[in-house]
Design a protein around this motif. Structure first.
Motif, PDB file in Angstrom:
ATOM      1  N   CYS A  99       0.829  -1.200   0.000  1.00 50.31           N
ATOM      2  CA  CYS A  99       0.000   0.000   0.000  1.00 50.31           C
ATOM      3  C   CYS A  99       0.864   1.251   0.000  1.00 50.31           C
ATOM      4  CB  CYS A  99      -0.931   0.001   1.209  1.00 50.31           C
ATOM      5  SG  CYS A  99      -2.224  -1.265   1.137  1.00 50.31           S
ATOM      6  N   GLY A 100       1.965   1.213   0.741  1.00 51.47           N
ATOM      7  CA  GLY A 100       2.872   2.351   0.747  1.00 51.47           C
ATOM      8  C   GLY A 100       3.516   2.565  -0.611  1.00 51.47           C
ATOM      9  N   ALA A 101       3.907   1.479  -1.277  1.00 49.78           N
ATOM     10  CA  ALA A 101       4.528   1.584  -2.596  1.00 49.78           C
ATOM     11  C   ALA A 101       3.561   2.145  -3.625  1.00 49.78           C
ATOM     12  CB  ALA A 101       5.027   0.212  -3.043  1.00 49.78           C
ATOM     13  N   GLN A 102       2.271   1.869  -3.456  1.00 47.30           N
ATOM     14  CA  GLN A 102       1.260   2.359  -4.388  1.00 47.30           C
ATOM     15  C   GLN A 102       0.677   3.701  -3.956  1.00 47.30           C
ATOM     16  OE1 GLN A 102      -1.627  -0.771  -4.961  1.00 47.30           O
ATOM     17  NE2 GLN A 102      -0.240  -1.947  -6.245  1.00 47.30           N
ATOM     18  N   GLU A 103       1.233   4.259  -2.890  1.00 44.70           N
ATOM     19  CA  GLU A 103       0.778   5.550  -2.372  1.00 44.70           C
ATOM     20  C   GLU A 103      -0.715   5.555  -2.093  1.00 44.70           C
ATOM     21  OE1 GLU A 103       2.176   8.332  -5.329  1.00 44.70           O
ATOM     22  OE2 GLU A 103       4.179   8.355  -4.445  1.00 44.70           O
ATOM     23  N   ALA A 104      -1.180   4.487  -1.474  1.00 46.91           N
ATOM     24  CA  ALA A 104      -2.592   4.390  -1.116  1.00 46.91           C
ATOM     25  C   ALA A 104      -2.945   5.473  -0.107  1.00 46.91           C
ATOM     26  CB  ALA A 104      -2.885   3.010  -0.538  1.00 46.91           C
ATOM     27  N   ARG A 105      -4.115   6.052  -0.271  1.00 51.02           N
ATOM     28  CA  ARG A 105      -4.531   7.167   0.589  1.00 51.02           C
ATOM     29  C   ARG A 105      -5.260   6.702   1.843  1.00 51.02           C
ATOM     30  NH1 ARG A 105      -6.753  11.221  -4.233  1.00 51.02           N
ATOM     31  NH2 ARG A 105      -4.879  11.034  -5.555  1.00 51.02           N
ATOM     32  N   ALA A 106      -5.774   5.511   1.813  1.00 48.97           N
ATOM     33  CA  ALA A 106      -6.424   4.935   2.996  1.00 48.97           C
ATOM     34  C   ALA A 106      -6.235   3.434   2.932  1.00 48.97           C
ATOM     35  CB  ALA A 106      -7.912   5.289   3.035  1.00 48.97           C
ATOM     36  N   VAL A 107      -5.952   2.843   4.082  1.00 50.01           N
ATOM     37  CA  VAL A 107      -5.646   1.414   4.139  1.00 50.01           C
ATOM     38  C   VAL A 107      -6.433   0.790   5.276  1.00 50.01           C
ATOM     39  CG1 VAL A 107      -3.849  -0.300   4.518  1.00 50.01           C
ATOM     40  CG2 VAL A 107      -3.331   1.757   3.200  1.00 50.01           C
ATOM     41  N   GLN A 108      -7.041  -0.352   5.005  1.00 46.31           N
ATOM     42  CA  GLN A 108      -7.795  -1.058   6.043  1.00 46.31           C
ATOM     43  C   GLN A 108      -7.637  -2.559   5.870  1.00 46.31           C
ATOM     44  OE1 GLN A 108     -11.997  -0.249   6.030  1.00 46.31           O
ATOM     45  NE2 GLN A 108     -12.458  -1.765   7.606  1.00 46.31           N
ATOM     46  N   VAL A 109      -7.176  -3.229   6.930  1.00 48.61           N
ATOM     47  CA  VAL A 109      -7.116  -4.687   6.944  1.00 48.61           C
ATOM     48  C   VAL A 109      -8.427  -5.213   7.489  1.00 48.61           C
ATOM     49  CG1 VAL A 109      -5.972  -6.715   7.917  1.00 48.61           C
ATOM     50  CG2 VAL A 109      -4.615  -4.732   7.238  1.00 48.61           C
ATOM     51  N   GLU A 110      -9.070  -6.115   6.751  1.00 50.03           N
ATOM     52  CA  GLU A 110     -10.352  -6.649   7.186  1.00 50.03           C
ATOM     53  C   GLU A 110     -10.210  -8.012   7.846  1.00 50.03           C
ATOM     54  OE1 GLU A 110     -12.728  -6.432   3.613  1.00 50.03           O
ATOM     55  OE2 GLU A 110     -13.359  -4.388   4.108  1.00 50.03           O
ATOM     56  N   THR A 111      -9.489  -8.931   7.229  1.00 49.92           N
ATOM     57  CA  THR A 111      -9.307 -10.260   7.816  1.00 49.92           C
ATOM     58  C   THR A 111      -7.905 -10.770   7.506  1.00 49.92           C
ATOM     59  OG1 THR A 111     -10.135 -11.432   5.847  1.00 49.92           O
ATOM     60  CG2 THR A 111     -11.753 -10.849   7.551  1.00 49.92           C
ATOM     61  N   VAL A 112      -7.380 -11.573   8.431  1.00 45.99           N
ATOM     62  CA  VAL A 112      -6.127 -12.302   8.218  1.00 45.99           C
ATOM     63  C   VAL A 112      -6.348 -13.714   8.740  1.00 45.99           C
ATOM     64  CG1 VAL A 112      -3.651 -12.394   8.614  1.00 45.99           C
ATOM     65  CG2 VAL A 112      -4.806 -10.182   8.618  1.00 45.99           C
ATOM     66  N   GLN A 113      -6.145 -14.695   7.878  1.00 42.94           N
ATOM     67  CA  GLN A 113      -6.390 -16.085   8.267  1.00 42.94           C
ATOM     68  C   GLN A 113      -5.258 -16.981   7.781  1.00 42.94           C
ATOM     69  OE1 GLN A 113     -10.199 -16.739   6.356  1.00 42.94           O
ATOM     70  NE2 GLN A 113     -11.316 -16.298   8.238  1.00 42.94           N
ATOM     71  N   PRO A 114      -4.970 -18.058   8.522  1.00 41.96           N
ATOM     72  CA  PRO A 114      -3.950 -19.009   8.053  1.00 41.96           C
ATOM     73  C   PRO A 114      -4.477 -19.849   6.898  1.00 41.96           C
ATOM     74  CG  PRO A 114      -4.935 -19.792  10.091  1.00 41.96           C
ATOM     75  CD  PRO A 114      -5.508 -18.429   9.849  1.00 41.96           C
TER      76      PRO A 114
END
Length: 214
Positions: free
Chosen positions: A108-123
């Motif tokens: 997201c930083g490399a793409q210069e995203a203006r807003a970032v939100q993590v919704e889920t992280v699963q194995p």
């Protein structure tokens, strides 16, 4: 301008690769004519060192423009959806789901995203992966980011799905990214999460020499 740290990327020769190719820079151009691949077939990646099953209508972006040699990038022939397979130096300082979050935020930083939100992280279950023999852990993350398309000021909400496959014996993190901008035409047949899952689970290593001397 945000960029991924130069020392992180790796390729077959261990040299630094170029910037991350993402949603903002893979829109299809009319010339030159791209090669359109057959649906769901095994496709050689990184010069045949890997292979994977791609979704129908995938276009190899390297047929359109230069792509960093630690990446394989594909785009949908009609929508703005994209798929990226990326070989990165293993980030040993982050473990578990924090590693997935780290890579997501880095992209997201490399793409210069203006807003970032993590919704889920699963194995991910290793037994479902073709890479299970060398993958120590795997995670899948879903989130959203606001990204402005190249040469445009208005940012769009983009849904991002990432799979992180960690290969410690090769000191490599394999990152697969599926970007889904909002559809502009609901009559189109976009790629689905099932297509992304097939890409992730089918990814197969054929030549460990791509990682260089171990």
């Amino acid at each position: 301008m945000a960029r991924r740290r130069p020392g992180r990327r790796r390729n077959a020769g261990g040299e630094a690769a170029g910037p991350h190719v993402g949603f903002s820079c893979i829109s299809v151009m009319p010339e030159p004519s791209p090669r359109r691949m057959e649906p769901t077939r095994d496709y050689p990646l990184f010069g045949g060192a890997f292979s994977a099953t791609l979704p129908p209508g995938a276009i190899d972006v390297s047929d359109l423009r230069p792509v960093p040699n630690n990446q394989e990038v594909f785009c949908h022939r009609v929508t703005d959806q994209s798929l990226i397979v990326e070989l990165l130096e293993q980030q040993a300082h982050v473990q578990g789901e924090e590693a997935a979050r780290y890579h997501f935020e880095d992209v997201c930083g490399a793409q210069e995203a203006r807003a970032v939100q993590v919704e889920t992280v699963q194995p991910l279950f290793l037994e479902n992966l073709a890479l299970r023999g060398c993958c120590q852990e795997a995670w899948v993350l879903s989130g959203k980011q606001q990204v402005a398309k190249e040469n445009q000021q208005v940012a769009k909400d983009v849904t991002v799905h990432q799979a992180l496959l960690r290969l410690p014996q090769h000191q490599t993190d394999v990152l697969l990214t599926f970007s889904q901008p909002p559809p502009e035409n609901l009559s189109l047949l976009p790629w689905s999460l099932g297509d992304f899952e097939q890409l992730v689970t089918s990814l197969t290593l054929h030549d460990p020499g791509i990682f260089g001397p171990q």
